[in-house]
Design a protein around this motif. Structure first.
Motif, PDB file in Angstrom:
ATOM      1  N   ARG A 132      -1.115   9.819 -32.283  1.00 28.08           N
ATOM      2  CA  ARG A 132      -0.427   8.599 -32.015  1.00 28.08           C
ATOM      3  C   ARG A 132      -0.814   7.901 -30.827  1.00 28.08           C
ATOM      4  O   ARG A 132       0.015   6.547 -30.858  1.00 28.08           O
ATOM      5  CB  ARG A 132       1.264   8.693 -31.426  1.00 28.08           C
ATOM      6  CG  ARG A 132       2.569   8.007 -32.358  1.00 28.08           C
ATOM      7  CD  ARG A 132       3.418   8.794 -31.728  1.00 28.08           C
ATOM      8  NE  ARG A 132       4.815   7.844 -31.917  1.00 28.08           N
ATOM      9  CZ  ARG A 132       5.320   6.978 -31.684  1.00 28.08           C
ATOM     10  NH1 ARG A 132       4.836   7.295 -30.218  1.00 28.08           N
ATOM     11  NH2 ARG A 132       6.298   6.091 -31.574  1.00 28.08           N
ATOM     12  N   ALA A 133      -0.360   8.613 -30.179  1.00 31.94           N
ATOM     13  CA  ALA A 133      -1.298   7.707 -27.984  1.00 31.94           C
ATOM     14  C   ALA A 133      -2.290   7.093 -28.647  1.00 31.94           C
ATOM     15  O   ALA A 133      -2.229   5.896 -28.235  1.00 31.94           O
ATOM     16  CB  ALA A 133      -1.463   9.136 -27.423  1.00 31.94           C
ATOM     17  N   ASN A 134      -3.438   6.976 -29.451  1.00 31.51           N
ATOM     18  CA  ASN A 134      -4.774   6.820 -29.576  1.00 31.51           C
ATOM     19  C   ASN A 134      -4.304   5.747 -30.786  1.00 31.51           C
ATOM     20  O   ASN A 134      -5.300   4.469 -30.186  1.00 31.51           O
ATOM     21  CB  ASN A 134      -5.440   7.487 -30.047  1.00 31.51           C
ATOM     22  CG  ASN A 134      -6.276   8.101 -28.610  1.00 31.51           C
ATOM     23  OD1 ASN A 134      -5.901   8.351 -27.233  1.00 31.51           O
ATOM     24  ND2 ASN A 134      -6.803   9.397 -29.035  1.00 31.51           N
ATOM     25  N   ILE A 135      -3.651   5.642 -31.187  1.00 33.03           N
ATOM     26  CA  ILE A 135      -3.129   4.173 -31.987  1.00 33.03           C
ATOM     27  C   ILE A 135      -2.792   3.153 -30.734  1.00 33.03           C
ATOM     28  O   ILE A 135      -3.471   2.085 -30.685  1.00 33.03           O
ATOM     29  CB  ILE A 135      -2.278   4.964 -32.659  1.00 33.03           C
ATOM     30  CG1 ILE A 135      -2.448   5.388 -34.205  1.00 33.03           C
ATOM     31  CG2 ILE A 135      -1.394   3.464 -33.656  1.00 33.03           C
ATOM     32  CD1 ILE A 135      -1.768   5.920 -35.258  1.00 33.03           C
ATOM     33  N   ALA A 136      -1.508   3.976 -30.383  1.00 30.54           N
ATOM     34  CA  ALA A 136      -0.874   2.966 -29.471  1.00 30.54           C
ATOM     35  C   ALA A 136      -2.192   2.247 -27.955  1.00 30.54           C
ATOM     36  O   ALA A 136      -2.287   1.225 -27.060  1.00 30.54           O
ATOM     37  CB  ALA A 136       0.359   3.273 -28.473  1.00 30.54           C
ATOM     38  N   GLU A 137      -3.322   3.318 -27.799  1.00 33.54           N
ATOM     39  CA  GLU A 137      -4.582   2.552 -26.528  1.00 33.54           C
ATOM     40  C   GLU A 137      -5.463   1.609 -27.503  1.00 33.54           C
ATOM     41  O   GLU A 137      -5.930   0.551 -27.169  1.00 33.54           O
ATOM     42  CB  GLU A 137      -4.681   3.547 -26.455  1.00 33.54           C
ATOM     43  CG  GLU A 137      -5.692   3.725 -25.221  1.00 33.54           C
ATOM     44  CD  GLU A 137      -5.844   3.136 -24.128  1.00 33.54           C
ATOM     45  OE1 GLU A 137      -7.261   2.027 -23.328  1.00 33.54           O
ATOM     46  OE2 GLU A 137      -4.172   3.096 -23.228  1.00 33.54           O
ATOM     47  N   ALA A 138      -5.276   1.444 -29.178  1.00 33.58           N
ATOM     48  CA  ALA A 138      -6.250   0.747 -29.789  1.00 33.58           C
ATOM     49  C   ALA A 138      -5.536  -0.435 -29.643  1.00 33.58           C
ATOM     50  O   ALA A 138      -6.155  -1.386 -29.216  1.00 33.58           O
ATOM     51  CB  ALA A 138      -6.778   1.364 -30.834  1.00 33.58           C
ATOM     52  N   LEU A 139      -4.344  -0.441 -29.720  1.00 33.64           N
ATOM     53  CA  LEU A 139      -3.748  -1.876 -30.302  1.00 33.64           C
ATOM     54  C   LEU A 139      -3.473  -2.638 -28.359  1.00 33.64           C
ATOM     55  O   LEU A 139      -3.560  -4.092 -28.306  1.00 33.64           O
ATOM     56  CB  LEU A 139      -1.739  -1.798 -30.121  1.00 33.64           C
ATOM     57  CG  LEU A 139      -1.644  -1.179 -32.389  1.00 33.64           C
ATOM     58  CD1 LEU A 139      -0.469  -0.757 -31.727  1.00 33.64           C
ATOM     59  CD2 LEU A 139      -2.373  -2.189 -32.832  1.00 33.64           C
ATOM     60  N   ARG A 140      -3.058  -1.633 -27.023  1.00 33.83           N
ATOM     61  CA  ARG A 140      -3.377  -2.240 -25.580  1.00 33.83           C
ATOM     62  C   ARG A 140      -4.939  -2.790 -25.693  1.00 33.83           C
ATOM     63  O   ARG A 140      -4.714  -3.575 -24.356  1.00 33.83           O
ATOM     64  CB  ARG A 140      -2.916  -1.241 -24.953  1.00 33.83           C
ATOM     65  CG  ARG A 140      -2.922  -1.430 -23.683  1.00 33.83           C
ATOM     66  CD  ARG A 140      -2.793  -0.007 -22.815  1.00 33.83           C
ATOM     67  NE  ARG A 140      -4.300   0.227 -22.770  1.00 33.83           N
ATOM     68  CZ  ARG A 140      -5.355   0.100 -21.760  1.00 33.83           C
ATOM     69  NH1 ARG A 140      -4.586  -1.270 -20.735  1.00 33.83           N
ATOM     70  NH2 ARG A 140      -6.059   0.535 -21.502  1.00 33.83           N
ATOM     71  N   ARG A 141      -5.684  -2.514 -26.022  1.00 29.55           N
ATOM     72  CA  ARG A 141      -7.122  -3.062 -25.967  1.00 29.55           C
ATOM     73  C   ARG A 141      -7.346  -3.661 -26.853  1.00 29.55           C
ATOM     74  O   ARG A 141      -8.367  -4.828 -27.133  1.00 29.55           O
ATOM     75  CB  ARG A 141      -8.428  -1.628 -26.355  1.00 29.55           C
ATOM     76  CG  ARG A 141      -8.278  -0.878 -24.659  1.00 29.55           C
ATOM     77  CD  ARG A 141      -8.699   0.264 -25.144  1.00 29.55           C
ATOM     78  NE  ARG A 141      -8.850   0.817 -24.388  1.00 29.55           N
ATOM     79  CZ  ARG A 141     -10.462   1.689 -23.412  1.00 29.55           C
ATOM     80  NH1 ARG A 141     -10.789   0.207 -23.205  1.00 29.55           N
ATOM     81  NH2 ARG A 141     -10.649   2.557 -22.192  1.00 29.55           N
ATOM     82  N   ASP A 142      -6.129  -4.495 -27.672  1.00 25.53           N
ATOM     83  CA  ASP A 142      -6.227  -6.161 -28.800  1.00 25.53           C
ATOM     84  C   ASP A 142      -7.510  -5.071 -30.022  1.00 25.53           C
ATOM     85  O   ASP A 142      -8.432  -6.127 -30.114  1.00 25.53           O
ATOM     86  CB  ASP A 142      -6.573  -7.177 -28.195  1.00 25.53           C
ATOM     87  CG  ASP A 142      -5.281  -6.991 -27.710  1.00 25.53           C
ATOM     88  OD1 ASP A 142      -4.172  -7.155 -27.536  1.00 25.53           O
ATOM     89  OD2 ASP A 142      -5.701  -8.045 -26.417  1.00 25.53           O
ATOM     90  N   ILE A 143      -7.405  -4.222 -29.961  1.00 25.67           N
ATOM     91  CA  ILE A 143      -8.932  -3.640 -30.952  1.00 25.67           C
ATOM     92  C   ILE A 143      -8.257  -3.513 -32.845  1.00 25.67           C
ATOM     93  O   ILE A 143      -6.762  -3.204 -33.015  1.00 25.67           O
ATOM     94  CB  ILE A 143      -9.542  -2.075 -31.030  1.00 25.67           C
ATOM     95  CG1 ILE A 143      -9.599  -1.925 -29.785  1.00 25.67           C
ATOM     96  CG2 ILE A 143     -10.190  -1.585 -31.942  1.00 25.67           C
ATOM     97  CD1 ILE A 143     -10.317  -0.673 -28.871  1.00 25.67           C
ATOM     98  N   PRO A 144      -8.755  -4.517 -33.430  1.00 26.98           N
ATOM     99  CA  PRO A 144      -7.721  -4.632 -34.793  1.00 26.98           C
ATOM    100  C   PRO A 144      -7.909  -3.044 -35.768  1.00 26.98           C
ATOM    101  O   PRO A 144      -9.111  -2.232 -35.111  1.00 26.98           O
ATOM    102  CB  PRO A 144      -8.779  -5.614 -35.281  1.00 26.98           C
ATOM    103  CG  PRO A 144      -9.814  -5.937 -34.757  1.00 26.98           C
ATOM    104  CD  PRO A 144      -9.609  -5.374 -33.468  1.00 26.98           C
TER     105      PRO A 144
END
Length: 281
Positions: A132-144
């Protein structure tokens, strides 16, 4: 076999998780198989030369392969769009840099909004919070990123699965592309009970396949085996260590058992063509 448009590269059988339904039967005891970096480079080049427009690195857990960044670089250089299907349990700083490159996207699986139910499926304590935390981090980095909620159905071990709540949880994080998929009774998923610890050697019946296996897509295992689909893994078309991929695909004969089955993806009908979202582990 029709023209190649998409390829799954299953670069490792190793995974931090031991999910109850894993069609590849991956886990901590898995390994990277016999293919070496040069073999994967050649395979990536061959996939591009055969006309594919996209590729997915999968496992096992592809982030556990030490050469994943080089594989992604090779694919991008060859003009391929790249998706990495990861459990997102642990992403190193180097991999975050790789995933942030243009042309790269992520995909992951998610099972419940509650840690206890998610981890009853993944068999790894702490995996829910990390994913869950890495999903949030990916979105923070604008990674599709897209996410799939796999309905492994209810069992005494996990109770009635909270698939809709998991979807809502992902949406609350900002994941715009969320789907629900059904259990495939292949690998560990073939067991009668989703909570069973015993792997299955049963060959999947055609009703677990989409009926379009090998139509524009191909999967390659850590041992070099070529399959028409990651789910049709008992149907070996050849091995890239023995024969080049172009020859394997040009001479492949698909049996009626995998060309006559009903559509399995997306859930409820439709095709499993490479221009659709690839299926989820």
């Amino acid at each position: 076999m029709t023209d190649l448009r998409f390829a799954w590269l299953e670069i490792t059988g190793k995974c931090q998780l031991s999910c109850t339904h894993c069609y590849a039967e991956s886990g901590p005891r898995g390994d990277e198989g016999v293919l070496r970096t040069r073999d994967w480079f050649r395979t990536i080049d061959d996939v591009a030369e055969l006309g594919a427009h996209s590729i997915q690195f999968i496992g096992g857990e592809p982030t556990l392969h030490p050469d994943l960044p080089e594989f992604v670089d090779r694919a991008l250089t060859a003009g391929l769009e790249v998706e990495v299907f990861s459990n997102l349990v642990h992403i190193s700083p180097r991999l975050w840099d790789t995933f942030s490159r243009p042309g790269v996207r992520l995909a992951t699986s998610y099972y419940s909004d509650t840690a206890s139910q998610h981890e009853a499926i993944t068999r790894r304590r702490g995996s829910h919070a990390r994913t869950r935390a890495n999903i949030a981090e990916a979105l923070r980095r604008d990674i599709p990123l897209r996410a799939g909620v796999i309905d492994v159905s209810s069992s005494e071990r996990i109770g009635l699965q909270r698939t809709r709540a998991a979807q809502a949880d992902l949406s609350s994080l900002g994941v715009s592309k969320v789907g629900i998929d059904r259990l495939r009774r292949i690998g560990r998923g073939a067991n009668a009970s989703p909570g069973s610890d015993q792997p299955s050697s049963d060959q999947p019946s055609s009703d677990q396949l989409c009926g379009r296996c090998g139509h524009g897509a191909v999967a390659i295992s850590p041992s070099g085996d070529v399959w028409p689909c990651v789910f049709a893994r008992r149907i070996q078309l050849g091995n890239i260590l023995d024969t080049d991929l172009a020859t394997i695909l040009s001479t492949a004969q698909l049996t009626p058992s995998i060309t006559a089955g009903p559509s399995c993806w997306p859930q409820g009908g439709g095709s499993c063509a490479p221009n659709d979202d690839p299926p989820r582990p």
